[in-house]
Design a protein around this motif. Structure first.
Motif, PDB file in Angstrom:
ATOM      1  N   PRO A 101       0.832  -1.212   0.000  1.00 32.47           N
ATOM      2  CA  PRO A 101       0.000   0.000   0.000  1.00 32.47           C
ATOM      3  C   PRO A 101       0.859   1.251   0.000  1.00 32.47           C
ATOM      4  O   PRO A 101       1.863   1.343   0.716  1.00 32.47           O
ATOM      5  N   ARG A 102       0.463   2.226  -0.782  1.00 34.08           N
ATOM      6  CA  ARG A 102       1.303   3.410  -0.965  1.00 34.08           C
ATOM      7  C   ARG A 102       1.510   4.190   0.326  1.00 34.08           C
ATOM      8  O   ARG A 102       2.596   4.735   0.556  1.00 34.08           O
ATOM      9  N   HIS A 103       0.497   4.254   1.178  1.00 27.20           N
ATOM     10  CA  HIS A 103       0.680   5.015   2.410  1.00 27.20           C
ATOM     11  C   HIS A 103       1.704   4.347   3.318  1.00 27.20           C
ATOM     12  O   HIS A 103       2.453   5.028   4.030  1.00 27.20           O
ATOM     13  N   LEU A 104       1.769   3.002   3.282  1.00 30.94           N
ATOM     14  CA  LEU A 104       2.777   2.307   4.073  1.00 30.94           C
ATOM     15  C   LEU A 104       4.167   2.488   3.476  1.00 30.94           C
ATOM     16  O   LEU A 104       5.167   2.598   4.213  1.00 30.94           O
ATOM     17  N   GLN A 105       4.246   2.515   2.143  1.00 31.84           N
ATOM     18  CA  GLN A 105       5.525   2.803   1.500  1.00 31.84           C
ATOM     19  C   GLN A 105       6.049   4.175   1.939  1.00 31.84           C
ATOM     20  O   GLN A 105       7.230   4.325   2.261  1.00 31.84           O
ATOM     21  N   ARG A 106       5.161   5.148   1.946  1.00 28.78           N
ATOM     22  CA  ARG A 106       5.584   6.504   2.314  1.00 28.78           C
ATOM     23  C   ARG A 106       6.010   6.567   3.781  1.00 28.78           C
ATOM     24  O   ARG A 106       6.995   7.234   4.126  1.00 28.78           O
ATOM     25  N   ASP A 107       5.281   5.855   4.645  1.00 31.44           N
ATOM     26  CA  ASP A 107       5.649   5.836   6.065  1.00 31.44           C
ATOM     27  C   ASP A 107       7.047   5.240   6.257  1.00 31.44           C
ATOM     28  O   ASP A 107       7.866   5.776   7.019  1.00 31.44           O
TER      29      ASP A 107
END
Length: 257
Positions: A101-107
């Motif tokens: 998931p992109r939000h987890l990648q960013r985190d």
């Protein structure tokens, strides 16, 4: 002048020790083997202990961010300090495969920018079809304080200039040897040679004439020659400058030719 392969995954090769010997014979004096999760970072650390001229990074690839746990960043920090890692990464964003998931990648990317700042180490950045977010996160996260490399660079000239202005280098792989890579060959002319590094990303992205077979550090010589041809400068100059670039960015020790 010996070359530096600034991005390899030795632990993914069938016989890393043999590949290391072939690299030395080909004129590759130093290799940075890159972690993609805690386990592979530990393997990279082992190579850096066992093979003279091999250095390691510690990091979590965007495909692997599901492995984040409460103690992960502390474990990375301890490992980096224990083995004198030369960079944090491979970290970044991958919006092409979207395996996480992109939000987890960013985190996870933000956490590793913070870790790099804490350790005073450069970043090894993965950016696939996530150019805007990668650039924004590096800028907002203060990554210019440590710099780094966007490995296997795939952006355009405008992105290249933005990254260079942040103090980042661009990693050039065997892709530059491919027939259809005219845009990359044109782009490298617009970037200072002092901001270019050569790498294999082995066992992936084998250069011509080895395309379709597993890549290895010895093959960085093909990338080196293709880059020199694209720039219209001597192979000796490209070897000298890219090796100096790698030493400076990753604080590598001087090696005798």
């Amino acid at each position: 002048m010996k070359l530096v392969d600034t991005h390899a995954h030795l632990d993914l090769l069938d016989d890393p020790a043999a590949a290391f010997e072939r690299a030395k014979q080909a004129g590759v004096g130093q290799i940075i083997t890159v972690g993609i999760d805690l386990e592979s970072s530990r393997r990279a650390a082992d190579f850096s202990r066992d093979l003279y001229g091999v250095f390691c990074t510690v990091g979590l690839h965007p495909h692997e961010v599901s492995k984040v746990g409460p103690d992960l960043w502390g474990e990375f920090k301890l490992l980096a300090l224990t083995v004198s890692a030369v960079a944090v990464g491979e970290c970044g964003l991958d919006y092409y495969r979207d395996l996480s998931p992109r939000h987890l990648q960013r985190d996870a990317f933000a956490a590793q920018i913070e870790l790099a700042l804490d350790l005073g180490l450069p970043l090894v950045v993965h950016d696939r079809e996530a150019h805007s977010d990668v650039l924004n996160m590096l800028a907002k996260g203060g990554a210019e304080r440590v710099g780094g490399v966007v490995h296997c660079f795939s952006g355009d000239a405008a992105l290249a200039q933005e990254l260079v202005s942040l103090g980042f280098s661009l990693g050039i792989t065997g892709v530059i040897t491919y027939k259809k890579s005219d845009e990359l060959r044109a782009l490298v002319k617009k970037v200072p040679l002092t901001k270019l590094l050569i790498e294999t990303d082995c066992p992936y992205l084998s250069p011509m004439p080895h395309r379709g077979k597993p890549n290895e550090p010895a093959y960085v010589t093909h990338t080196h020659l293709a880059l020199a041809k694209a720039l219209g400068v001597s192979p000796e100059e490209v070897a000298q400058v890219t090796t100096d670039n790698a030493r400076r960015l990753f604080s590598l020790p001087y090696m005798e030719d």
